[in-house]
Design an enzyme around this catalytic site. Structure first.
Site, PDB file in Angstrom:
ATOM      1  N   HIS A 141       5.304  35.927 -26.775  1.00 35.94           N
ATOM      2  CA  HIS A 141       6.074  34.872 -27.463  1.00 35.94           C
ATOM      3  C   HIS A 141       7.413  35.427 -27.950  1.00 35.94           C
ATOM      4  O   HIS A 141       8.457  34.770 -27.835  1.00 35.94           O
ATOM      5  CB  HIS A 141       5.289  34.357 -28.673  1.00 35.94           C
ATOM      6  CG  HIS A 141       4.201  33.379 -28.359  1.00 35.94           C
ATOM      7  ND1 HIS A 141       4.405  32.250 -27.587  1.00 35.94           N
ATOM      8  CD2 HIS A 141       2.901  33.329 -28.764  1.00 35.94           C
ATOM      9  CE1 HIS A 141       3.274  31.568 -27.512  1.00 35.94           C
ATOM     10  NE2 HIS A 141       2.346  32.198 -28.205  1.00 35.94           N
ATOM     11  N   HIS A 187      -0.085  39.353 -26.707  1.00 34.41           N
ATOM     12  CA  HIS A 187       0.119  37.901 -26.659  1.00 34.41           C
ATOM     13  C   HIS A 187       1.309  37.490 -27.522  1.00 34.41           C
ATOM     14  O   HIS A 187       2.219  36.794 -27.061  1.00 34.41           O
ATOM     15  CB  HIS A 187      -1.150  37.194 -27.137  1.00 34.41           C
ATOM     16  CG  HIS A 187      -1.059  35.702 -27.181  1.00 34.41           C
ATOM     17  ND1 HIS A 187      -1.608  34.886 -26.202  1.00 34.41           N
ATOM     18  CD2 HIS A 187      -0.484  34.850 -28.075  1.00 34.41           C
ATOM     19  CE1 HIS A 187      -1.362  33.624 -26.498  1.00 34.41           C
ATOM     20  NE2 HIS A 187      -0.683  33.577 -27.633  1.00 34.41           N
ATOM     21  N   GLU A 188       1.293  37.910 -28.778  1.00 37.20           N
ATOM     22  CA  GLU A 188       2.372  37.508 -29.679  1.00 37.20           C
ATOM     23  C   GLU A 188       3.708  38.144 -29.275  1.00 37.20           C
ATOM     24  O   GLU A 188       4.773  37.538 -29.461  1.00 37.20           O
ATOM     25  CB  GLU A 188       2.023  37.857 -31.125  1.00 37.20           C
ATOM     26  CG  GLU A 188       0.806  37.122 -31.668  1.00 37.20           C
ATOM     27  CD  GLU A 188       0.893  35.612 -31.546  1.00 37.20           C
ATOM     28  OE1 GLU A 188       2.013  35.072 -31.518  1.00 37.20           O
ATOM     29  OE2 GLU A 188      -0.173  34.969 -31.463  1.00 37.20           O
TER      30      GLU A 188
END
Length: 681
Positions: A472, A468-469
């Protein structure tokens, strides 16, 4: 001042901050100089007697304040990921100063008059689509900051902004202080009943960091959630859960209730001054949702089937506990424990079996390999790039032709100097205006650090967080726009989670798992049978996960759109929402209000915690594009994804970006199917 690193040219590789040369004593003086220089640049723009043009107004404004940007990015990143008493004191001191400076720019009458003059002739300027977008967002930003207000209202908006900055800093530091108090300090081996060896080792390492004997369960999710899952000691689970959920409401100097109540009051006052019905109406104006009614409809549509599933699951867990001789009413500190037993029973999966296949190093490689297959990126670890903590890893990111794309820093282990959670940030953003500047991106997480010489073993949820990160991070690293104000993750709040949540899908692609998920001790490839069981279990317990998240989003929205009044009694307002929606008794909010940093440690997610769900509507539909193409790495779909989502920043309206990628906007159906809630509806 001549020896201040911020006032010198950085001769490090890629001009990464020279962290070893920077001390807290450098930051305040550098920011004072930066404030002064930035205001001088603003005065020059405003006083320009030449006819107003895009170049002498917007371009000049975008390039102004380079020292401020440079210094503040280092300061705020360190304050979140490796803080100390000096940085925290500086953070408290700078909060009102930073807000005051921001207002000096956004409420500068001469500057705004030039922006208004440019706005009046925008149709004659032959602007690019990106320039038109930047002009629109710039003007909106000034208006929303109060540029059209006069007299007392203008002065009051200044006071509110500065006070909110102080409150946000206090809120965040109070949560960190409460998190530094361990959930449990265990000294008796009997207290370890049920705990896996990897968790016992991580708890011993946490105790060592605190100079204590025995074992410490910290309030990091990577420690406390496994403890709540594994511990057979119900009394200890209850004690640990109480510590975890009471952050920010323990009384004394770190109690956040009054801070949150004042924050809510000031936000509503600011919204009224600016002509909005509520703060939620103010906040959502620039988001994809546009208004609170659209958010409430999404949350309600998902809440009903999620609650139905959670209630059915609660009954099954109570029956499971009874079958083991525990005739209990299921409580929040019991759910994870019995849910894991049910998961093992139904899918023959346990963390003990799964975690050895998910070592941190291998999963970092898996995230990198996915980016290589989708976008042609490669990652070269560099020991010559400065880092701010010995645990941080530095990589040069190279493009398909070997060209430099970015610097990526990975900060993966929890420590007392780091706030909880996981996030992506930038030490430098991308831009082409003036010169081609490539970004410096950081991912920060809080995985439990293993004993020296041992591999860090991750849960499947931990690996999802890593992917997820990194999604980003790719949004920041692949940014390919001209103007810094719309680069990377500078997009609508309910669009920013799309690249990150979408990237999670590649974790469970069989090719990625078979290549990178190898047993920590034997090196054996993860068995196909285990992949099949993990896939089958992917929708397990989604009633619980959805309820705890949506409950938090509902509380956030209710407090900001006037449905409840948290300004006089925060916890009463929280309880009012939870009673109205009928939250199951054995589930709590994912983030209780007194430690809800998303909405009170600054305003970025205030009225916007729903955005994860809004983005999930899109990410479920977006990954389907690869399925429809027949491959999770289809080159044509990946190229469109890069162009319209990961590289586009905020240079185009997000709905237009998604439509350009997918050909249409999605519906909630894909999300319900992804979570398995379509069967509960």
């Amino acid at each position: 001042m001549t020896s201040n690193p911020f006032l010198q040219t950085w001769k490090t590789p890629f001009e990464v901050p020279p962290f070893n040369d920077i001390t807290p004593d450098h930051i305040g003086p550098a920011l004072d100089r930066a404030f002064e220089g930035h205001l001088a640049e603003i005065e020059t723009i405003a006083a320009n007697t030449d006819p107003v043009t895009f170049e002498n107004t917007i371009d000049a404004l975008e390039l102004a304040g380079s020292l401020l940007t440079k210094t503040a990015s280092v300061f705020y990143n360190l304050a979140g990921s490796d803080t100390n008493d000096a940085l925290q004191a500086l953070e408290r001191d700078l909060a009102p100063k930073m807000a005051k400076h921001s207002q000096a720019v956004s409420l500068h009458e001469g500057l705004f008059s030039r922006i208004e003059a440019l706005w009046a002739i925008k149709d004659t300027l032959d602007l690019t689509s990106e320039q038109a977008r930047v002009l629109d967002l710039t003007r909106k930003g000034f208006v929303r900051a109060g540029a059209l207000l006069e007299g007392d209202a203008r002065e009051r908006i200044k006071e509110i902004g500065q006070r909110l900055a102080v409150l946000a800093t206090q809120f965040s530091q109070n949560v960190l202080a409460d998190e530094q108090v361990e959930a449990l300090h265990l000294t008796d081996e009997a207290d370890l009943a049920g705990l896996a060896p990897s968790l016992v080792a991580a708890a011993a390492e946490a105790a060592k960091e605190r100079d204590k004997q025995g074992w410490v369960i910290t309030l990091s999710r990577s420690l406390i959630e496994p403890f709540l899952i594994q511990s057979t000691r119900r009394d200890l689970r209850e004690a640990a859960f109480g510590q975890w959920t009471s952050r920010g409401e323990r009384g004394g100097e770190t109690d956040n209730r009054a801070i949150a109540e004042e924050t809510l009051q000031l936000r509503q006052e600011r919204a009224k001054l600016l002509g909005y019905e509520t703060y939620a109406h103010y906040k959502l104006e620039n988001e994809m949702a546009k208004d609170p009614s659209a958010v409430r409809k999404l949350l309600t549509d998902v809440w009903a089937p999620a609650r139905e599933m959670a209630l059915a699951d609660q009954a099954k867990l109570e029956a499971l506990a009874a079958s083991e001789g525990a005739n209990i009413k299921l409580e929040a500190w019991d759910w994870r424990h019995y849910s894991e037993k049910r998961r093992q029973s139904e899918f023959a999966i346990s963390d003990d079996e799964v975690k050895p296949y998910f070592t941190l190093d291998a999963m970092i490689d898996a995230a990198f390999a996915t980016a290589n297959r989708l976008f042609g990126l490669s990652f070269k670890q560099r020991d010559d790039i400065p880092v701010y903590h010995p645990d941080v890893r530095a990589f040069e990111v190279l493009g398909p032709s070997g060209e430099h794309m970015a610097v990526f820093l990975g900060d993966y282990y929890g420590r007392m100097s780091k706030r909880s959670g996981a996030w992506m940030s930038a030490f430098r953003g991308q831009r082409k205006l003036g010169e081609d500047v490539r970004p410096i991106i950081v991912n920060v997480m809080n995985f439990a650090k293993p004993p020296k010489g041992e591999a860090a073993l991750l849960t499947l949820d931990d690996v999802r967080t890593l992917f997820h990160e990194f999604g980003h991070a790719l949004h920041g690293m692949l940014s390919d726009v001209t103007y810094p104000s719309v680069a990377g993750t500078s997009v609508a709040r309910d669009f920013v989670e799309l690249p990150s949540q979408l990237y999670e899908h590649w974790l469970m692609v069989p090719d990625i798992l078979r290549t990178h998920a190898r047993h920590a001790q034997t090196g054996a490839v993860i068995p196909d049978d285990l992949i099949d069981r993990l896939t089958a279990a992917s929708k397990y317990d989604q009633g619980f996960a959805t309820v705890e998240y949506v409950a938090s989003a509902m509380v956030d929205l209710d407090m900001h759109d006037g449905t409840t009044d948290g300004t006089s009694d925060l916890l009463a307002a929280e309880a009012q929402t939870l009673e109205r929606i009928g939250i199951p008794s054995a589930i709590t909010m994912r983030h209780r209000s007194p430690h809800f940093q998303h909405i009170f440690s600054g305003g970025s997610y205030a009225s916007g915690y729903y955005s994860y769900l809004w983005s999930e509507v899109m990410d479920a539909d977006a990954f389907a594009a690869f399925k429809e193409a027949g491959s999770p790495f289809d080159a044509d779909v990946a190229a469109k994804l890069k162009t319209h989502i990961y590289s586009a920043g905020g240079a185009t309206d997000p709905a237009a970006l998604y439509t350009a990628f997918r050909g249409r906007m999605p519906t909630v159906d894909a999300l319900l199917a992804k979570r398995g809630l379509d069967k509960a509806a």
